[in-house]
Write an enzyme that holds these catalytic residues in place. Structure first.
Site, PDB file in Angstrom:
ATOM      1  N   HIS A 156       0.720  -1.078  -0.052  1.00 46.01           N
ATOM      2  CA  HIS A 156      -0.169  -0.032  -0.054  1.00 46.01           C
ATOM      3  C   HIS A 156       0.879   1.368   0.033  1.00 46.01           C
ATOM      4  O   HIS A 156       0.321   2.216  -0.210  1.00 46.01           O
ATOM      5  CB  HIS A 156      -0.853   0.050   1.141  1.00 46.01           C
ATOM      6  CG  HIS A 156      -2.068  -0.978   1.068  1.00 46.01           C
ATOM      7  ND1 HIS A 156      -3.373  -0.609   0.877  1.00 46.01           N
ATOM      8  CD2 HIS A 156      -2.037  -2.393   1.296  1.00 46.01           C
ATOM      9  CE1 HIS A 156      -4.204  -1.638   0.731  1.00 46.01           C
ATOM     10  NE2 HIS A 156      -3.200  -2.680   0.907  1.00 46.01           N
ATOM     11  N   ASP A 368       3.620   9.080  -0.856  1.00 46.15           N
ATOM     12  CA  ASP A 368       2.236   8.276  -0.654  1.00 46.15           C
ATOM     13  C   ASP A 368       2.134   7.260  -1.649  1.00 46.15           C
ATOM     14  O   ASP A 368       2.297   7.527  -2.890  1.00 46.15           O
ATOM     15  CB  ASP A 368       1.098   9.158  -0.551  1.00 46.15           C
ATOM     16  CG  ASP A 368       0.425   8.813   0.777  1.00 46.15           C
ATOM     17  OD1 ASP A 368       0.383   7.712   1.086  1.00 46.15           O
ATOM     18  OD2 ASP A 368      -0.333   9.746   1.322  1.00 46.15           O
TER      19      ASP A 368
END
Length: 486
Positions: A156, A368
């Site tokens: 992720h 991110d």
């Protein structure tokens, strides 16, 4: 019939309408509740004595199987190697990386122990989907225990460039462990390229793209597959949630506080990877240069606490509190506080309604994996009068949401200029940008993410292993349910 077994570090206590959770928890739960199956992982509890026991709880189609960690395991596996070593390295902050050999040993030990706890719960045809950086050695541990099931892994967070990953002393052991999975999933094409670069240049492996589907990776004596699978949201559900909350008390209170001012809004976990200090300073620069915006706009930053027992997170909290106080002291007036900095958690429904109120979504992480806040902000907007998304080029979402104003999060002046442009953007341009982004979000929602991964896990498994002496043939496009029953 096959079950889907989700394995993640933490089994989040998600409930409909409950407190907002991170991107992993939201994506995993939304995927699992449609297919049914089991979610296995740490309960969040830490024991000082005794022997942890698995707790099994049925909630509708989902079985939650959770177990506590002992204090030593928590310190070495979670606080130590996962979050003091891997997290900063994978977010390109090698300057914050702390490595301890005993922590890495604990990381491997806990992965092996968790795998042993899962083995008695497995059935022969279960499909196992492991999530995130805490569990890189998990398939290796399952294989050592004799598990033959299909096992996929999804990361992720970003996968770092080779020269950054080399700063982690056991980098080779980590990548070799990843090669025990049948399928690796990354958020973006750049993450996938970074992994392949390591395989070719550091592991003397090969990458085969000839099939047109997931890449075939040959390394460490294994053949596996890898591809990018950008995680999504359910945009229309978020839109309905936001619309339903427009007249709720939180939104009415916010509007009363604003007194018709425009609102810039950010929601992030309190983390040094999110670029929060730079974001505050860019808002300050906006007020410096665009004097007409003073007392005309407010900035709401919601930053729930996370990993509060790690020094790096204590430092960022103190720094943000200092920055918000300094900027407010410089610009505030009797009837206006420029920055509203809130260090608490809100329910998803409240955040969706507040997103709908905000004229600008301000999402500028330094790095991110995806950043679902960006996608949720776009989803929550009123299509007749949508806000504008200001988005870091280093968020995975920037690969998809080209209707956003893309910024470099270390360029303070550039971010201030983007904020000014967003606040003054004409309605027709805002509507066009929002329409294009919503089409993208609908096309690649969380079901598509899940179904694409499960389809490729079925095919990858068939290409690399045999069951009962016969290889499984690669399948065509199927939903997750069809994959699980095939």
């Amino acid at each position: 019939m096959s079950r889907l077994i989700i394995v993640s570090n933490r089994v989040a206590p998600i409930s409909e309408g409950g407190p907002a959770a991170g991107g992993l928890a939201v994506g995993v739960y939304d995927a699992l509740k449609e297919t049914g199956g089991m979610w296995f992982g740490w309960s969040g509890d830490v024991l000082s004595s005794g022997q942890p026991q698995i707790k099994v709880e049925e909630r509708g189609p989902v079985t939650f199987a959770t177990i506590a960690l002992m204090r030593r395991d928590y310190d070495q596996y979670y606080r130590g190697f996962s979050n003091a070593t891997l997290w900063p390295a994978f977010h390109y902050r090698a300057d914050l990386l702390h490595y301890d050999r005993h922590d890495f040993e604990g990381y491997c030990r806990v992965n092996a122990w968790l795998a042993q706890q899962l083995v008695p719960l497995l059935r022969e045809e279960d499909v196992i989907w492991v999530h995130d950086y805490h569990l890189i050695p998990f398939a290796q541990a399952l294989r050592a225990a004799g598990v033959k099931n299909r096992i996929g892994f999804f990361l992720h967070i970003p996968f770092p460039a080779s020269q950054v990953l080399l700063a982690v002393p056991p980098h080779r052991e980590l990548v070799e462990a990843l090669c025990s999975f049948d399928l690796l999933g990354f958020q973006t094409a750049p993450d996938l390229r970074a992994f392949c670069d390591y395989i070719v240049n550091e592991a003397n492996g090969t990458v085969d793209a000839s099939s047109g589907g997931p890449l075939a990776i040959h390394a460490f004596g294994h053949t596996l597959h890898a591809a990018a699978y950008p995680i999504g949201v359910y945009p229309d559900e978020i839109a309905e949630l936001a619309k339903a909350g427009e007249r709720g008390k939180p939104v009415r209170t916010m509007k009363a506080t604003l007194h018709s001012r425009k609102l810039i809004m950010s929601v992030d976990r309190l983390d040094y990877s999110k670029g929060l200090v730079e974001r505050f300073r860019a808002f300050e620069r906006l007020l410096e240069h665009a004097t007409a915006q003073r007392n005309k706009v407010s900035f709401l930053q919601i930053a729930p606490p996370t990993r509060a027992d790690l020094h790096a997170y204590q430092d960022i909290r103190l720094q943000l509190e200092g920055e918000s106080g300094r900027i407010n002291g410089r610009f505030a007036e009797l009837d206006w506080t420029p920055i509203l900095y809130i260090h608490k958690q809100y329910e998803r429904s409240v955040l969706a309604a507040l997103f709908r109120t905000a004229h600008v979504g301000y999402v500028t992480p330094l790095r991110d994996g995806m950043n679902l806040v960006a996608k949720e902000y776009v989803s929550a907007q009123d299509p007749e009068n949508p806000g504008v998304l200001v988005l870091s080029r280093f968020a995975g979402a920037a690969q998809e949401l080209d209707g956003a104003l893309i910024v470099n999060p270390v360029d303070i002046d550039g971010m201030a200029d983007a904020l000014a442009r967003a606040l003054d953007m004409p309605l027709a341009e805002r509507q066009a940008r929002h329409r294009d982004m919503m089409a993208q979000l609908r096309e690649n929602n969380v079901s598509v993410w899940r179904d694409n991964f499960m389809r490729d896990l079925q095919s990858a498994s068939g290409a690399t292993r045999t069951r009962g002496g016969r290889a499984r043939a690669a399948s065509g496009k199927k939903t997750a349910r069809e994959v699980l029953v095939s």
